[in-house]
Design an enzyme around this catalytic site. Structure first.
Site, mmCIF file in Angstrom:
data_model
loop_
_atom_site.group_PDB
_atom_site.id
_atom_site.type_symbol
_atom_site.label_atom_id
_atom_site.label_comp_id
_atom_site.label_asym_id
_atom_site.label_seq_id
_atom_site.Cartn_x
_atom_site.Cartn_y
_atom_site.Cartn_z
ATOM 1 N N GLY A 220 0.818 -1.222 0.000
ATOM 2 C CA GLY A 220 0.000 0.000 0.000
ATOM 3 C C GLY A 220 0.844 1.262 0.000
ATOM 4 N N ARG B 160 0.826 5.751 -1.918
ATOM 5 C CA ARG B 160 0.557 7.091 -1.380
ATOM 6 C C ARG B 160 0.607 7.044 0.156
ATOM 7 N NH1 ARG B 160 -6.025 7.183 -2.393
ATOM 8 N NH2 ARG B 160 -6.539 6.349 -0.347
ATOM 9 N N ASP C 191 -3.332 -7.099 -4.846
ATOM 10 C CA ASP C 191 -4.282 -6.951 -3.739
ATOM 11 C C ASP C 191 -3.791 -7.849 -2.605
ATOM 12 O OD1 ASP C 191 -6.360 -7.138 -1.944
ATOM 13 O OD2 ASP C 191 -7.920 -7.505 -3.460
ATOM 14 N N VAL C 192 -3.377 -7.231 -1.485
ATOM 15 C CA VAL C 192 -2.776 -8.025 -0.399
ATOM 16 C C VAL C 192 -3.770 -8.976 0.275
ATOM 17 C CG1 VAL C 192 -0.947 -6.360 0.122
ATOM 18 C CG2 VAL C 192 -3.137 -6.214 1.348
ATOM 19 N N ASN D 17 1.535 -2.327 5.396
ATOM 20 C CA ASN D 17 0.969 -0.974 5.551
ATOM 21 C C ASN D 17 -0.394 -0.814 4.890
ATOM 22 O OD1 ASN D 17 1.285 2.193 5.735
ATOM 23 N ND2 ASN D 17 0.932 1.740 3.569
ATOM 24 N N TYR E 213 -12.752 -1.267 11.361
ATOM 25 C CA TYR E 213 -11.373 -0.772 11.349
ATOM 26 C C TYR E 213 -10.700 -1.029 12.699
ATOM 27 C CZ TYR E 213 -7.475 2.498 10.624
ATOM 28 O OH TYR E 213 -6.221 3.068 10.499
ATOM 29 N N VAL E 214 -11.417 -0.682 13.775
ATOM 30 C CA VAL E 214 -10.866 -0.875 15.123
ATOM 31 C C VAL E 214 -10.604 -2.367 15.374
ATOM 32 C CG1 VAL E 214 -11.397 -0.692 17.593
ATOM 33 C CG2 VAL E 214 -11.891 1.233 16.069
ATOM 34 N N ALA E 215 -11.544 -3.209 14.945
ATOM 35 C CA ALA E 215 -11.354 -4.660 15.131
ATOM 36 C C ALA E 215 -10.129 -5.142 14.362
ATOM 37 C CB ALA E 215 -12.607 -5.403 14.666
ATOM 38 N N LYS F 282 -7.466 -3.404 13.394
ATOM 39 C CA LYS F 282 -6.206 -2.861 13.907
ATOM 40 C C LYS F 282 -5.874 -3.446 15.284
ATOM 41 C CE LYS F 282 -5.108 -0.301 10.393
ATOM 42 N NZ LYS F 282 -3.913 -0.633 9.599
HETATM 43 P P1 NAP Z 1 -4.034 5.856 2.376
HETATM 44 O O1 NAP Z 1 -3.504 7.193 2.019
HETATM 45 O O2 NAP Z 1 -5.445 5.535 2.112
HETATM 46 O O3 NAP Z 1 -3.078 4.757 1.681
HETATM 47 C C1 NAP Z 1 -3.373 3.403 1.760
HETATM 48 C C2 NAP Z 1 -2.850 2.739 0.501
HETATM 49 O O4 NAP Z 1 -3.142 1.326 0.565
HETATM 50 C C3 NAP Z 1 -3.544 3.275 -0.749
HETATM 51 O O5 NAP Z 1 -2.584 3.530 -1.742
HETATM 52 C C4 NAP Z 1 -4.469 2.133 -1.127
HETATM 53 O O6 NAP Z 1 -4.762 2.048 -2.504
HETATM 54 C C5 NAP Z 1 -3.641 0.936 -0.692
HETATM 55 N N1 NAP Z 1 -4.457 -0.270 -0.603
HETATM 56 C C6 NAP Z 1 -5.753 -0.377 -0.204
HETATM 57 N N2 NAP Z 1 -6.165 -1.646 -0.288
HETATM 58 C C7 NAP Z 1 -5.115 -2.362 -0.757
HETATM 59 C C8 NAP Z 1 -4.927 -3.723 -1.068
HETATM 60 N N3 NAP Z 1 -5.930 -4.603 -0.902
HETATM 61 N N4 NAP Z 1 -3.730 -4.141 -1.536
HETATM 62 C C9 NAP Z 1 -2.720 -3.252 -1.719
HETATM 63 N N5 NAP Z 1 -2.845 -1.936 -1.445
HETATM 64 C C10 NAP Z 1 -4.021 -1.488 -0.964
HETATM 65 O O7 NAP Z 1 -3.815 5.560 3.914
HETATM 66 P P2 NAP Z 1 -2.675 6.010 4.955
HETATM 67 O O8 NAP Z 1 -3.268 7.030 5.821
HETATM 68 O O9 NAP Z 1 -1.397 6.255 4.277
HETATM 69 O O10 NAP Z 1 -2.611 4.667 5.810
HETATM 70 C C11 NAP Z 1 -1.573 3.708 5.691
HETATM 71 C C12 NAP Z 1 -1.706 2.740 6.846
HETATM 72 O O11 NAP Z 1 -1.598 3.449 8.067
HETATM 73 C C13 NAP Z 1 -3.057 2.027 6.877
HETATM 74 O O12 NAP Z 1 -2.892 0.701 7.305
HETATM 75 C C14 NAP Z 1 -3.821 2.814 7.917
HETATM 76 O O13 NAP Z 1 -4.825 2.071 8.527
HETATM 77 C C15 NAP Z 1 -2.726 3.187 8.877
HETATM 78 N N6 NAP Z 1 -3.044 4.331 9.707
HETATM 79 C C16 NAP Z 1 -3.317 5.554 9.137
HETATM 80 C C17 NAP Z 1 -3.616 6.629 9.980
HETATM 81 C C18 NAP Z 1 -3.917 7.996 9.448
HETATM 82 O O14 NAP Z 1 -4.325 8.854 10.246
HETATM 83 N N7 NAP Z 1 -3.728 8.287 8.187
HETATM 84 C C19 NAP Z 1 -3.651 6.445 11.350
HETATM 85 C C20 NAP Z 1 -3.381 5.207 11.878
HETATM 86 C C21 NAP Z 1 -3.068 4.162 11.047
HETATM 87 P P3 NAP Z 1 -5.996 2.930 -3.124
HETATM 88 O O15 NAP Z 1 -5.348 4.133 -3.680
HETATM 89 O O16 NAP Z 1 -6.604 2.079 -4.161
HETATM 90 O O17 NAP Z 1 -6.939 3.196 -2.011
#
Ligand code: NAP
Length: 248
Positions: free
Chosen positions: A10, A13, A60-61, A87, A153-155, A157
């Site tokens: 992932g 971005r 797709d992971v 990630n 989501y909470v479940a 994580k």
């Molecule tokens: P993001 O900007 O939405 O980036 C997530 C990336 O994962 C996107 O590029 C998405 O692709 C990709 N993705 C989604 N499903 C996938 C799959 N099945 N296989 C491969 N790639 C996939 O999110 P982020 O904020 O950077 O979050 C990254 C991680 O940090 C996540 O696990 C998130 O839960 C965690 N996190 C984020 C925050 C926050 O505040 N941002 C806080 C705590 C934890 P698409 O472009 O197609 O969607």
């Protein structure tokens, strides 16, 4: 990190991309995985333009065949994987009473099963090669209550923190360390719609002693530390990166 083979799921971005860019700057050979081909390619191009080495693989992971095909491609090209960052994540919103079953399944499949599939596939190879490091990107949502309308989501994580512990226990015998990083609110696409809500923003700021939201770069330092030998006696742990956010 020089010449380490690093797979970040992932990472087209957001937080994953920031981690990928940092590994690229440190001389690692970076595999940018994403389900989105455009962002995956753009991120690996950015790493290469900055002088790093990178390839991108669309997969797709949550799909076992896709994960195994991706891994095969990496082994064909590089021969090993030294670091895996789980990630990739999705965060649909909705109350439990109205949530669609599809949204529940998708969230658990990407956020939790995806980490299992990648850890299993890469873990088998790491065992054969004599070691490796895995970092799971969980969330503060996995460590405390208080994220409205995000039960799936909470479940997922919370499950990822538990999976990290058990994966670390099992993989320690193979010289593989496994830890979790739990970001607070980070400025990415995932939180863009929430950041438009003024009431929500005010509430968050009251809860964050450092009085700002995190940037993707705020997460990378801890990830790099956990992937380096500086943390060689640390495994099975979860660490918050959240500006000191008050748990409620
Ligand atoms: P993001 O900007 O939405 O980036 C997530 C990336 O994962 C996107 O590029 C998405 O692709 C990709 N993705 C989604 N499903 C996938 C799959 N099945 N296989 C491969 N790639 C996939 O999110 P982020 O904020 O950077 O979050 C990254 C991680 O940090 C996540 O696990 C998130 O839960 C965690 N996190 C984020 C925050 C926050 O505040 N941002 C806080 C705590 C934890 P698409 O472009 O197609 O969607």
């Amino acid at each position: 990190m020089k010449d380490k083979i690093v797979l970040i799921t992932g990472s087209g971005r957001g937080i994953g991309k920031a981690i990928a860019l940092r590994f690229g700057q440190l001389g690692a050979k970076v595999i940018v995985n994403d389900i989105n081909p455009d962002t995956a390619e753009a991120a690996s191009t950015e790493i290469k333009k900055a002088g790093g080495e990178a390839i991108n693989i669309v997969a797709d992971v949550s799909n076992k065949l896709a994960v195994q095909t991706m891994h095969y491609e990496i082994i064909e090209k590089f021969g090993r994987v030294d670091v895996l960052i789980n990630n990739a994540g999705v965060e649909p919103t909705g109350s439990i009473l109205t949530m669609d079953e599809w949204a529940w399944d998708r969230t658990l499949n990407v956020n939790l099963k995806g980490a299992f599939l990648c850890s299993q596939t890469v873990g088998r190879a790491m065992k054969e090669q004599g070691g490796g490091v895995i970092v799971n990107i969980s969330s503060i949502a996995g460590r405390a209550a208080g994220l409205r309308d995000r039960a799936a989501y909470v479940a997922s994580k919370t499950g990822l923190v538990g999976f990290t512990r058990e994966c670390a226990r099992e993989f320690a015998a193979y010289n593989i360390r496994v830890n979790a990083v739990c970001p607070g609110v980070i400025i990415t696409e995932m939180t863009s719609h929430l950041r438009q809500n003024e009431t929500q923003m005010k509430k968050w700021m009251e809860d964050i002693p450092q009085a700002r939201l995190g940037e993707p770069d705020d997460v990378t330092g801890l990830v790099i530390f956990l992937c380096s030998d500086e943390s060689k006696y640390i495994t099975g742990q979860a660490f918050n990166v959240d500006g000191g956010k008050v748990m409620s």
